[in-house]
Design a protein around this motif. Structure first.
Motif, PDB file in Angstrom:
ATOM      1  N   LEU A   1       9.322 -22.871  21.186  1.00  0.00           N
ATOM      2  CA  LEU A   1       8.661 -21.599  21.030  1.00  0.00           C
ATOM      3  C   LEU A   1       9.324 -20.160  21.049  1.00  0.00           C
ATOM      4  O   LEU A   1      10.137 -20.219  22.229  1.00  0.00           O
ATOM      5  CB  LEU A   1       7.443 -21.730  21.954  1.00  0.00           C
ATOM      6  N   ASN A   2       9.093 -19.433  20.197  1.00  0.00           N
ATOM      7  CA  ASN A   2       9.784 -18.182  20.479  1.00  0.00           C
ATOM      8  C   ASN A   2       8.845 -17.119  20.046  1.00  0.00           C
ATOM      9  O   ASN A   2       7.918 -17.333  19.278  1.00  0.00           O
ATOM     10  CB  ASN A   2      11.121 -18.019  20.143  1.00  0.00           C
TER      11      ASN A   2
ATOM     12  N   ASP B   1       9.456 -14.976  17.608  1.00  0.00           N
ATOM     13  CA  ASP B   1       9.468 -14.857  16.312  1.00  0.00           C
ATOM     14  C   ASP B   1       8.380 -15.688  15.405  1.00  0.00           C
ATOM     15  O   ASP B   1       7.712 -15.365  14.714  1.00  0.00           O
ATOM     16  CB  ASP B   1      10.771 -15.217  15.673  1.00  0.00           C
ATOM     17  N   MET B   2       8.256 -16.592  16.230  1.00  0.00           N
ATOM     18  CA  MET B   2       7.150 -17.898  15.540  1.00  0.00           C
ATOM     19  C   MET B   2       5.883 -17.176  15.575  1.00  0.00           C
ATOM     20  O   MET B   2       5.000 -17.572  14.956  1.00  0.00           O
ATOM     21  CB  MET B   2       7.150 -19.145  16.570  1.00  0.00           C
ATOM     22  N   LEU B   3       5.407 -16.410  16.744  1.00  0.00           N
ATOM     23  CA  LEU B   3       4.157 -16.010  16.803  1.00  0.00           C
ATOM     24  C   LEU B   3       4.056 -14.817  15.958  1.00  0.00           C
ATOM     25  O   LEU B   3       2.832 -14.313  15.769  1.00  0.00           O
ATOM     26  CB  LEU B   3       3.731 -15.564  18.333  1.00  0.00           C
TER      27      LEU B   3
ATOM     28  N   GLN C   1       5.729 -13.952  13.115  1.00  0.00           N
ATOM     29  CA  GLN C   1       6.211 -13.819  11.628  1.00  0.00           C
ATOM     30  C   GLN C   1       5.599 -14.715  10.780  1.00  0.00           C
ATOM     31  O   GLN C   1       5.217 -15.606  11.312  1.00  0.00           O
ATOM     32  CB  GLN C   1       7.709 -14.016  11.686  1.00  0.00           C
TER      33      GLN C   1
ATOM     34  N   TYR D   1      11.691 -21.733   5.339  1.00  0.00           N
ATOM     35  CA  TYR D   1      11.069 -21.911   6.654  1.00  0.00           C
ATOM     36  C   TYR D   1      10.978 -23.511   6.809  1.00  0.00           C
ATOM     37  O   TYR D   1      11.216 -23.921   7.783  1.00  0.00           O
ATOM     38  CB  TYR D   1       9.817 -21.211   6.715  1.00  0.00           C
TER      39      TYR D   1
ATOM     40  N   GLU E   1      14.354 -19.162   8.993  1.00  0.00           N
ATOM     41  CA  GLU E   1      13.861 -18.148   9.509  1.00  0.00           C
ATOM     42  C   GLU E   1      12.146 -18.157   9.497  1.00  0.00           C
ATOM     43  O   GLU E   1      11.662 -18.530   8.147  1.00  0.00           O
ATOM     44  CB  GLU E   1      14.302 -16.611   9.619  1.00  0.00           C
TER      45      GLU E   1
ATOM     46  N   GLY F   1       7.940 -17.734  10.971  1.00  0.00           N
ATOM     47  CA  GLY F   1       7.044 -18.060  12.006  1.00  0.00           C
ATOM     48  C   GLY F   1       5.676 -18.657  11.635  1.00  0.00           C
ATOM     49  O   GLY F   1       5.836 -18.931  10.490  1.00  0.00           O
TER      50      GLY F   1
ATOM     51  N   ARG G   1       9.128 -27.298  15.692  1.00  0.00           N
ATOM     52  CA  ARG G   1       8.098 -26.100  15.311  1.00  0.00           C
ATOM     53  C   ARG G   1       6.733 -26.590  15.357  1.00  0.00           C
ATOM     54  O   ARG G   1       5.736 -25.742  15.714  1.00  0.00           O
ATOM     55  CB  ARG G   1       8.424 -25.332  14.216  1.00  0.00           C
TER      56      ARG G   1
END
Lengths: 325, 282
Positions: free
Chosen positions: B41-42, B44-46, B48, B54, B59, B61, B250
């Protein structure tokens, strides 16, 4: 008052005003609410009827008996046998029940008869949480944690107990009825515990006290007084748990292996009805009768679930006065 | 020591064992999801949406799935509320015939038992018949069907618990049934009603099987009811199905996000109902 009335246009006093009258409004709303209460039954009817109608094409091409007992599932050749899927559904559900029922009943007895109020006050939110975890998350847990465990377990059991038919197959992947059963067992636990607690609560305290006063221990009281009185209610709770398990889709689909063969061992993969629908729906348009067959699968599933659900609902309604948690 | 006491001890031991087994499996699930999900989890995931590639591990989210799930469950909860509140209020205040109320409750219980995959398949045929494609609207309707019995039965169970005296006091003051329902029953039972609504929301947001065919999946955040929409459970499911470990990680992160949402909703409903409980007559 009179002056105001003159100022109002005629449509207001004759058409709208009656509806603004409190009692008329009351009756009007009552009628509207009543119409809305027809909705649940209407939805039920529409779901069943539309599934039956959409299943018609395949019913006219094959007989019901042929569909339900057919072992072969080759949509491209026009062979639609539901038997492996029905068998898979029941195998996984029975596995889950065998694993879930003993701990659930003992936990329910503990929560309603033994433990301090403080513990049961903590237990209820935890069980609610367990019931609220999405099935996909259960599926992830199953894939990540349970399947590897079953993989190791199955090779050991197979080595030592392979002569018993139930343990005979060795499945190197771990995606099996046992994995599906374990995940499902955890999923239905909160339902069975909640219903069993409700059922145990129907026994009046006086009955327990009478037994304790005769010198029985707490467990003797439960064994000889409480449980015999609540046997049918507990059974209904288990059937209710089964009805939840039969229709569970995503979590089971992710761990059970999905091979369309009649299983014979708990390490075999299975292919339950919900998984069949979920995996193939949407891509069935190009093959003749395929969509009717899948909706037929949905209909069979619905009938099985409704059967279990109706039995438990009606029984629990008599026993605890209401049907669910 | 007598035999009966030994038996008592053994059985009690088994009970404690079973109960801790149940609690431990809950812990096991949460720990698994956190341990697998947290490293992947980071931020960017939340925040983008998926960029090109992907699903090959590049890259982007899962904002599309998070927002999509909130749209779906929020819309379905609103739609279900429109129908379930009248039913629950009717059963309390208007219903004079007991058999009708029993029968409505029975049909709700049966509806509750219908598996979500059956709702999904039914919804799909319904949409085919209406000429709709997989869309936010379709997903909302099917989820609303799923949520309706949960929400209504939840409300009904709390509304039923209201003491009859309070209702009768309102009638004695000359209130109509509608006024009693809106000003007395609704006010008094608001905490329970909110709990039922949030319970249904939680079920709706977590359900994958019903939106599988009806809501579709897309990388964009929908701007219209007729566009397809992504959802978190399906984001988990589809990303797990890919052969790339990065994408699978992910999926674990998405499962963690979903679990956190469920936890927040569940804790939030407890907090809200305790807070609102202050304004009711005990």
């Amino acid at each position: 008052m009179k002056a105001r009335r003159v100022l109002q246009p005629i449509w207001f006093s004759s058409v709208l005003l009656p509806f603004l009258n409190r009692r008329v409004k009351d009756r009007f709303v009552g009628g509207a609410f009543f119409l809305i209460t027809i909705l649940p039954f209407a939805i039920l009817l529409v779901v069943i009827v539309s599934l039956i109608l959409r299943t018609q094409p395949i019913l006219s091409a094959h007989s019901i008996g042929e569909l339900l007992t057919g072992q072969k599932w080759y949509p491209l050749k026009g062979q639609f046998g539901f038997f492996p899927f029905i068998a898979g559904t029941f195998w996984v559900t029975f596995m889950a029940l065998i694993l879930a029922v003993p701990p659930c009943l003992l936990s329910a007895i503990y929560l309603s008869e033994y433990c301090r109020p403080r513990i049961s006050a903590v237990a209820k939110p935890l069980l609610d949480l367990l019931a609220g975890i999405p099935s996909v998350v259960y599926g992830v847990w199953g894939m990540v944690a349970i399947v590897p465990l079953v993989q190791v377990f199955s090779s050991h059991v197979n080595k030592w107990l392979g002569f018993i038919p139930l343990f005979s197959k060795n499945n190197p992947t771990g995606y099996s009825i046992l994995s599906g059963g374990i995940v499902l067992a955890v999923m239905i636990t909160p339902f069975i515990i909640a219903v069993t607690c409700e059922v145990l609560r129907t026994v009046p305290d006086g009955t327990r006290l009478a037994s304790l006063a005769l010198g029985a221990t707490k467990w003797q009281t439960i064994k000889y007084v409480v449980l015999p009185q609540t046997r049918s209610g507990i059974f209904a709770g288990v059937v209710f748990g089964a009805s939840r398990a039969l229709g569970e889709t995503m979590a089971v689909l992710m761990v059970v292996g999905n091979v369309a063969k009649v299983p014979s061992s708990i390490f075999d993969p299975a292919y339950p009805l919900p998984a069949l629908i979920a995996n193939n729906y949407g891509e069935m348009m190009s093959i003749p009768l395929y969509d009717a067959a899948l909706l037929g699968a949905a209909l069979v599933l619905l009938i099985i679930v409704l059967f279990f659900n109706l039995i438990s609902t009606i029984a629990l309604r008599h026993i605890i006065g209401r049907s669910k948690i | 020591m007598k035999k009966s006491q030994i038996e008592e001890g053994i059985v009690k031991g088994f009970m404690l064992l079973s109960f801790s087994l149940v609690v431990c499996s809950l812990g096991f699930i949460l720990v698994t999801v956190i341990v697998k999900g947290l490293p992947a989890l980071n931020l960017d995931m939340l925040i983008q949406t998926p960029k090109g590639g992907y699903y090959l591990g590049k890259e982007g989210g899962i904002l599309n799935a998070i927002v999509g799930s909130l749209y779906l469950a929020g819309g379905a909860t609103l739609l279900a509320l429109v129908f379930s509140l009248p039913i629950a209020l009717f059963l309390k205040t208007y219903s004079r015939r007991k058999w009708w109320a029993d029968y409505v409750r029975l049909s709700l219980d049966i509806l509750w038992g219908i598996p979500s995959i059956v709702y999904g398949a039914f919804g799909f045929t319904l949409m085919l018949a209406l000429g709709l494609r997989a869309s936010l609207l379709g997903g909302i309707i099917v989820l609303a069907l799923l949520e309706l019995p949960i929400m209504t039965r939840g409300m009904d169970e709390v509304i039923r618990r209201m003491p009859i005296d309070m209702e009768e006091a309102a009638y004695a003051l000359g209130a109509t049934r509608f006024e009693t329902a809106m000003h007395v029953v609704l006010r008094q039972m608001l905490p329970g009603i909110v709990t039922a609504i949030l319970l249904a929301f939680g079920r709706g947001i977590g359900d994958a099987a019903s939106v599988l065919f009806t809501a579709g999946y897309t990388d964009r955040i929908p701007n219209s009811l007729l566009r397809p929409v992504a959802s978190l459970p399906l984001a988990v499911f589809f990303q797990l199905g890919t052969p790339f470990p990065e994408v699978q990680n992910r999926a674990y992160a998405a499962a963690l996000v979903l679990t956190v949402i469920i936890l927040v909703v569940s804790l939030g409903s407890r907090w809200l109902s305790a807070r609102m409980g202050r304004y009711t007559i005990k």
